[in-house]
Each structure stands twice: as structure tokens, then as C-alpha cells.
Write a protein that holds these residues in place. Structure first.
Motif, PDB file in Angstrom:
ATOM      1  N   UNK A  48      54.429  55.739  64.589  1.00 35.01           N
ATOM      2  CA  UNK A  48      53.989  57.033  65.098  1.00 35.01           C
ATOM      3  C   UNK A  48      54.544  57.203  66.504  1.00 35.01           C
ATOM      4  N   UNK A  49      54.418  58.385  67.058  1.00 40.77           N
ATOM      5  CA  UNK A  49      54.879  58.606  68.429  1.00 40.77           C
ATOM      6  C   UNK A  49      53.919  57.963  69.415  1.00 40.77           C
ATOM      7  N   UNK A  50      54.377  57.784  70.644  1.00 42.75           N
ATOM      8  CA  UNK A  50      53.508  57.207  71.665  1.00 42.75           C
ATOM      9  C   UNK A  50      52.269  58.065  71.884  1.00 42.75           C
ATOM     10  N   UNK A  51      52.439  59.369  71.924  1.00 38.29           N
ATOM     11  CA  UNK A  51      51.295  60.232  72.188  1.00 38.29           C
ATOM     12  C   UNK A  51      50.322  60.213  71.012  1.00 38.29           C
ATOM     13  N   UNK A  52      50.833  60.146  69.783  1.00 37.77           N
ATOM     14  CA  UNK A  52      49.927  60.050  68.634  1.00 37.77           C
ATOM     15  C   UNK A  52      49.208  58.710  68.614  1.00 37.77           C
ATOM     16  N   UNK A  53      49.896  57.674  69.054  1.00 38.89           N
ATOM     17  CA  UNK A  53      49.253  56.363  69.172  1.00 38.89           C
ATOM     18  C   UNK A  53      48.118  56.433  70.182  1.00 38.89           C
ATOM     19  N   UNK A  54      48.354  57.084  71.317  1.00 38.90           N
ATOM     20  CA  UNK A  54      47.312  57.209  72.340  1.00 38.90           C
ATOM     21  C   UNK A  54      46.134  58.015  71.827  1.00 38.90           C
ATOM     22  N   UNK A  55      46.401  58.990  70.971  1.00 35.89           N
ATOM     23  CA  UNK A  55      45.313  59.813  70.433  1.00 35.89           C
ATOM     24  C   UNK A  55      44.366  59.002  69.568  1.00 35.89           C
ATOM     25  N   UNK A  56      44.820  57.858  69.098  1.00 38.13           N
ATOM     26  CA  UNK A  56      43.955  57.014  68.280  1.00 38.13           C
ATOM     27  C   UNK A  56      43.084  56.091  69.132  1.00 38.13           C
ATOM     28  N   UNK A  57      43.362  56.033  70.431  1.00 38.28           N
ATOM     29  CA  UNK A  57      42.576  55.187  71.323  1.00 38.28           C
ATOM     30  C   UNK A  57      41.260  55.872  71.655  1.00 38.28           C
ATOM     31  N   UNK A  58      40.265  55.076  72.029  1.00 38.67           N
ATOM     32  CA  UNK A  58      38.994  55.623  72.489  1.00 38.67           C
ATOM     33  C   UNK A  58      39.220  56.392  73.775  1.00 38.67           C
ATOM     34  N   UNK A  59      38.816  57.654  73.812  1.00 40.73           N
ATOM     35  CA  UNK A  59      39.118  58.512  74.962  1.00 40.73           C
ATOM     36  C   UNK A  59      38.483  57.981  76.237  1.00 40.73           C
ATOM     37  N   UNK A  60      37.251  57.491  76.139  1.00 41.40           N
ATOM     38  CA  UNK A  60      36.576  56.967  77.332  1.00 41.40           C
ATOM     39  C   UNK A  60      37.316  55.745  77.868  1.00 41.40           C
ATOM     40  N   UNK A  61      37.706  54.856  76.964  1.00 41.04           N
ATOM     41  CA  UNK A  61      38.436  53.666  77.382  1.00 41.04           C
ATOM     42  C   UNK A  61      39.782  54.046  77.992  1.00 41.04           C
ATOM     43  N   UNK A  62      40.438  55.006  77.395  1.00 39.01           N
ATOM     44  CA  UNK A  62      41.750  55.440  77.883  1.00 39.01           C
ATOM     45  C   UNK A  62      41.648  55.994  79.297  1.00 39.01           C
ATOM     46  N   UNK A  63      40.597  56.764  79.545  1.00 35.17           N
ATOM     47  CA  UNK A  63      40.436  57.396  80.859  1.00 35.17           C
ATOM     48  C   UNK A  63      39.972  56.416  81.913  1.00 35.17           C
TER      49      UNK A  63
ATOM     50  N   UNK B  24      50.614  52.628  78.410  1.00 32.11           N
ATOM     51  CA  UNK B  24      51.137  52.366  77.061  1.00 32.11           C
ATOM     52  C   UNK B  24      51.052  50.884  76.726  1.00 32.11           C
ATOM     53  N   UNK B  25      51.308  50.038  77.685  1.00 29.70           N
ATOM     54  CA  UNK B  25      51.189  48.596  77.471  1.00 29.70           C
ATOM     55  C   UNK B  25      49.753  48.208  77.148  1.00 29.70           C
ATOM     56  N   UNK B  26      48.824  48.748  77.916  1.00 28.60           N
ATOM     57  CA  UNK B  26      47.416  48.378  77.758  1.00 28.60           C
ATOM     58  C   UNK B  26      46.856  48.831  76.416  1.00 28.60           C
ATOM     59  N   UNK B  27      47.409  49.877  75.858  1.00 29.31           N
ATOM     60  CA  UNK B  27      46.904  50.423  74.592  1.00 29.31           C
ATOM     61  C   UNK B  27      47.736  49.983  73.396  1.00 29.31           C
ATOM     62  N   UNK B  28      48.792  49.215  73.620  1.00 27.00           N
ATOM     63  CA  UNK B  28      49.658  48.789  72.523  1.00 27.00           C
ATOM     64  C   UNK B  28      50.546  49.894  71.994  1.00 27.00           C
ATOM     65  N   UNK B  29      50.748  50.932  72.791  1.00 24.92           N
ATOM     66  CA  UNK B  29      51.512  52.086  72.312  1.00 24.92           C
ATOM     67  C   UNK B  29      52.928  52.151  72.888  1.00 24.92           C
ATOM     68  N   UNK B  30      53.304  51.167  73.717  1.00 23.64           N
ATOM     69  CA  UNK B  30      54.615  51.242  74.359  1.00 23.64           C
ATOM     70  C   UNK B  30      55.735  51.228  73.333  1.00 23.64           C
ATOM     71  N   UNK B  31      55.601  50.363  72.329  1.00 28.94           N
ATOM     72  CA  UNK B  31      56.655  50.230  71.312  1.00 28.94           C
ATOM     73  C   UNK B  31      56.160  50.679  69.940  1.00 28.94           C
ATOM     74  N   UNK B  32      55.369  51.747  69.951  1.00 24.85           N
ATOM     75  CA  UNK B  32      54.858  52.272  68.677  1.00 24.85           C
ATOM     76  C   UNK B  32      56.023  52.646  67.767  1.00 24.85           C
ATOM     77  N   UNK B  33      55.967  52.195  66.516  1.00 22.37           N
ATOM     78  CA  UNK B  33      57.065  52.442  65.570  1.00 22.37           C
ATOM     79  C   UNK B  33      56.664  53.394  64.451  1.00 22.37           C
TER      80      UNK B  33
END
Length: 464
Positions: free
Chosen positions: A154-169, A143-152
Motif C-alpha cells: 500500500x502507499x505510505x499514507x494508506x499505511x499511516x491511515x491504518x495506525x492508531x490516530x492517537x498513537x500517531x499524533x 514512517x520508521x516508527x510506524x513501519x510505513x517507510x518501506x510499505x510495499x
């Protein structure tokens, strides 16, 4: 036969040509299914939101198992005779399914090959994180690496869904841990000490099905580096994550060969193998049989290997030594029998990979391994039926079985062999080489060495 591939829960694929099923299916008279499942963060992330509880990759495996049960008759298979099997993380998956209320009752037998258990890197494959630990170890860094730890917004999981899947994995930290989610995994490890036999979804803690399990002789050699010229056992092991006292070091000792650096690696590889594979896999069999949670277990140690070119750590220690007359290596020479070195044999894919046999026994060894794996899937017994072998003209395996004798299942301690000892003769394992033979749990290392590492034979009596 239902294969779950390995790869640390971060890689691998069921379509790997190592697992080509043509030889196993045709020679063994089995139907082979290889599956894929979600990996890395996409497969195993858990969040503190009450919904994203992890184990999505494990859930995929069970979904695939359900599909096979519904459809395998159309391919000549029997939904009531499914053997789940896998190596490394695939073995960890098999172990998890054996304790999952969502999977118990959906398979008839299991083969975990080189299951990791114990210390260091191996710990989490057989002892599962709770949600809070996984969140601390994996989710928060992600969550820290994707900027989603303190998402306001949207939810954390919705924030992660906006990340590039390859980069996330492929972040520096990824989620690769099985977790106690209360649905797919309900305890922090496989309960082998009599808490209950599995009877189906929600109805037990262990699938009491026939099991064939084991490891490579030097499985742990792939999980350590190679010592420097001036290293001793005491200086090298801490760099590999092993903090061991003098009592443990004395229990293992160091060989006194002409190459002192190789001697240190040799002792370190044995310690790593015992710490991360052998000791707790033996303890699993010991406790499960003694408590009757798993009635039938056949145990093996694989003692010939053909390392896959794509995974050859510390090369060339895992490769048979090149000698005059053996340009591809002499498998009868001394070398380390490393992690994944059994796969070409158990699938019979040496020639399929375009590799040449190194001596006259590589192909017979593969035939024997395929015949034993398939026999276990057909009859829950790795001793092939002699009539089956004779009818098909499988003379190499026929001769091997006649020569090496019956592979006995693990016996219950205290059954009474009349000599007053600890009945180690009932703790039997098959040493798979050419020719193979029967030995005891103490082949290659002792119970005392396992105990010195903190993993005695009765570890599971009190640990879980």
C-alpha cells in the motif's frame, strides 16, 4: 475577531476557557470566533508522494475563515472587518496567513502576539521548511516508527491511515512544521522587504493590513531551563542550545545581584527572549514599514503578566513574588513576564478562571487590554475612542488613555526628525503595564545586542 489558538502546532484548543469570549465581546462590541484546526502529524505531515504536501492545519484555518466570511453576518459580524489574531503558534499562524495567497484578502487586520522567530526552537515558526527538509526531520522518523517507510502493499499514507490516530499524533517525533508547499505557503518566510503587497488569492506576497504585534518582556524565559548552582553564563547557555561567542556574551553581561544563579538565569532569559522573539519581531516591523509592505504597525511590549496555572515553567520565576500584604503575589514587584502571561488580560478572563486579582491594578489592566484589543479590531487603531469609553462608563481605561497619551504607530526610518540620528524615536513601542507608556524599540535591550546574536534590525533586508 478570529482567534487561532497556540500550542506549538501540537496542542491547544479554541474552547480553552482562557479564551472565553463573553467579556471581550460584551465590553468590546465585537464578535469573537475561536476555531480548531488539525494538529501535530494529522495536521502538518508532508510526504514525498507529490500529494501529501502538509499544511493541513493551516488549510483548516483558511476553511474556517471562509466559513466566517460566508456566515458571520448571521451572528452580527461583518465579513469585511475580520481581525485574525493568535498567540505563540497562533501568532505564527497569523504570520503565515499574512503571506498565504489562499488567505490574503480574506481579513482586514492582524494581531500576532508573541510570535516566535530567530534561533533554536523558535526558528521554524517564521522560517519555513522546504518539503525535503520536513521529510528528513519529521516524515521519515514517523514512517520508521510506524513501519510505513518501506510499505510495499500500500502507499505510505494508506499505511499511516491504518495506525492508531492517537498513537500517531503522540509519537516521539511528530510533524509540527509549516512547509513551503507552493499552494498555502509559497516562500520560506514573510516577505517584508518590498517584493509586493498582497491583493488577494495568487496576487501578492504580503497582506498589507493594519497590524498590532508584540511580545512579553521575558517571553524567552519559558523556553530555557534553570541553571545549576555553579553554572556561569558561558556554561549554561550551551546546555540550552545557544552557542554564542564572547562578543555576544559581553554584549549582554550578567547582573550582579545577590543570587548568582538567578543572575545567570536573568541574563539567559534576556538572550533567549531576544533570540527567539524580540529581535526578529522588531526587524519585521522595521522592514515592513520602511518598505511599505505593511503601512500600519502598532508595536507593544507586555510588562505585566498573570501566568496560567497550567503553564508555569521554571516556577515560580514567572509568578509575582509573594510578599507581606500580597498573598497571591505582588505584580509591582520584580518577576519574569513570561510566555502566555498576557492571555488573561487580553481576554479579560482573570475572574472567569476563578482567580483573584493580586492587587488593585490587575482588573483595570485587563480592562485596558481588552479595550485596546477591541478598539484595534473595530477601527484598526488601539487607541480607544474616548466617546465610546465615556458612553459605556469605562472610566479606568478613560483615565489610563488620558494619562498615558496616544499609542503611536511605527514610523518609517529616515522620515526626518532633524537630529541626524537613526530616528529611533520613530521606532516606537507601547509598554503595556499599569500605567502604560510610550518607548522605543531599544527599551529593555539594544539594537547592538540583537546584532550580536545575528539578528540586526535590518535582518530581513538580506535574509529572505
Amino acid at each position: 475577531m478570529f482567534l487561532i489558538h497556540g500550542g506549538a502546532f501540537t496542542g491547544g484548543t479554541g474552547s480553552d476557557s482562557t479564551f472565553d469570549g463573553s467579556g471581550l465581546a460584551s465590553r468590546g462590541d465585537v464578535v469573537l470566533v475561536t476555531i480548531n484546526y488539525r494538529l501535530t502529524t494529522l495536521g502538518f505531515l508532508a510526504l514525498d508522494d507529490g500529494v501529501t504536501n502538509g499544511n493541513f492545519g493551516l488549510a483548516d484555518q483558511i476553511t474556517a475563515l471562509d466559513w466566517v466570511r460566508e456566515n458571520i453576518r448571521d451572528f452580527g459580524g461583518d465579513p469585511e472587518r475580520i481581525t485574525i489574531f493568535g498567540q505563540s503558534a497562533g501568532a505564527a499562524s497569523v504570520r503565515a496567513l499574512m503571506g498565504s495567497p489562499k488567505a490574503i484578502g480574506k481579513f482586514a487586520a492582524a494581531i500576532p502576539q508573541s510570535n516566535l522567530a530567530g534561533s533554536n526552537y523558535a526558528t521554524t515558526y517564521s522560517q519555513y521548511y522546504n518539503l525535503s527538509t520536513e521529510i528528513s526531520v519529521a516524515a521519515e522518523p514517523i514512517l520508521n516508527a510506524t513501519g510505513c517507510l518501506n510499505a510495499t502493499s500500500t502507499s505510505q499514507v494508506d499505511c499511516l491511515r491504518q495506525a492508531n490516530a492517537y498513537a500517531l499524533a503522540n509519537l516521539t517525533t511528530v510533524a509540527r512544521y509549516l512547509v513551503v508547499d507552493g499552494t498555502y505557503i509559497v516562500s520560506d518566510g514573510l516577505e517584508v522587504t518590498g517584493k509586493g503587497k498582497g491583493q488577494g488569492e495568487g496576487g501578492g506576497s504580503v497582506a498589507n493590513v493594519p497590524v498590532m504585534m508584540g511580545f512579553m518582556r521575558d517571553d524567552g524565559a519559558a523556553f530555557i531551563g534553570y541553571p545549576q548552582a555553579n553554572d556561569t553564563l558561558g556554561t549554561f547557555l550551551p546546555t540550552q542550545g545557544f552557542q554564542l561567542g564572547n562578543t555576544t556574551l559581553d554584549a549582554f553581561g550578567v547582573p550582579s545581584g545577590p543570587n548568582s544563579t538567578l543572575d545567570v538565569f536573568n541574563a539567559s532569559a534576556l538572550i533567549a527572549t531576544d533570540s527567539e522573539f524580540r529581535c526578529l519581531d522588531l526587524a519585521t516591523a522595521y522592514s515592513a514599514v520602511n518598505h511599505g509592505t505593511i503601512d500600519t504597525i502598532y508595536f507593544y511590549q507586555f510588562n505585566r503578566s498573570y501566568q496560567t496555572p497550567g503553564y508555569d515553567p521554571n516556577a515560580p520565576v514567572c509568578d509575582a513574588p509573594v510578599e507581606p500584604g500580597y498573598p497571591r503575589g505582588n505584580p509591582e514587584g520584580e518577576y519574569f513576564k513570561c510566555h502566555s502571561g498576557d492571555l488573561y488580560y487580553t481576554f479579560g478572563t482573570i475572574a472567569y478562571q476563578g482567580l483573584a486579582p493580586r492587587d488593585g491594578n490587575d482588573i483595570p489592566m485587563a480592562q485596558m487590554a481588552v479595550d485596546r484589543w477591541a478598539a484595534f479590531a473595530r477601527n484598526h487603531d488601539p487607541n480607544p475612542e474616548m466617546a465610546f469609553l465615556a458612553a459605556r462608563g469605562f472610566t479606568n481605561t478613560t483615565d489610563e488613555v488620558a494619562r498615558s497619551g496616544k499609542w503611536n504607530k511605527v514610523g518609517k526610518s529616515g522620515a526626518g526628525d532633524g537630529d541626524g540620528d537613526r530616528d529611533t524615536g520613530l521606532q516606537t513601542l507601547r509598554v503595556l503595564q499599569w500605567p502604560s507608556f510610550e518607548s522605543s524599540f531599544e527599551f529593555h535591550s539594544s539594537h547592538e545586542q540583537c546584532a550580536s546574536l545575528g539578528f540586526p534590525l535590518d535582518y530581513y533586508e538580506t535574509a529572505l
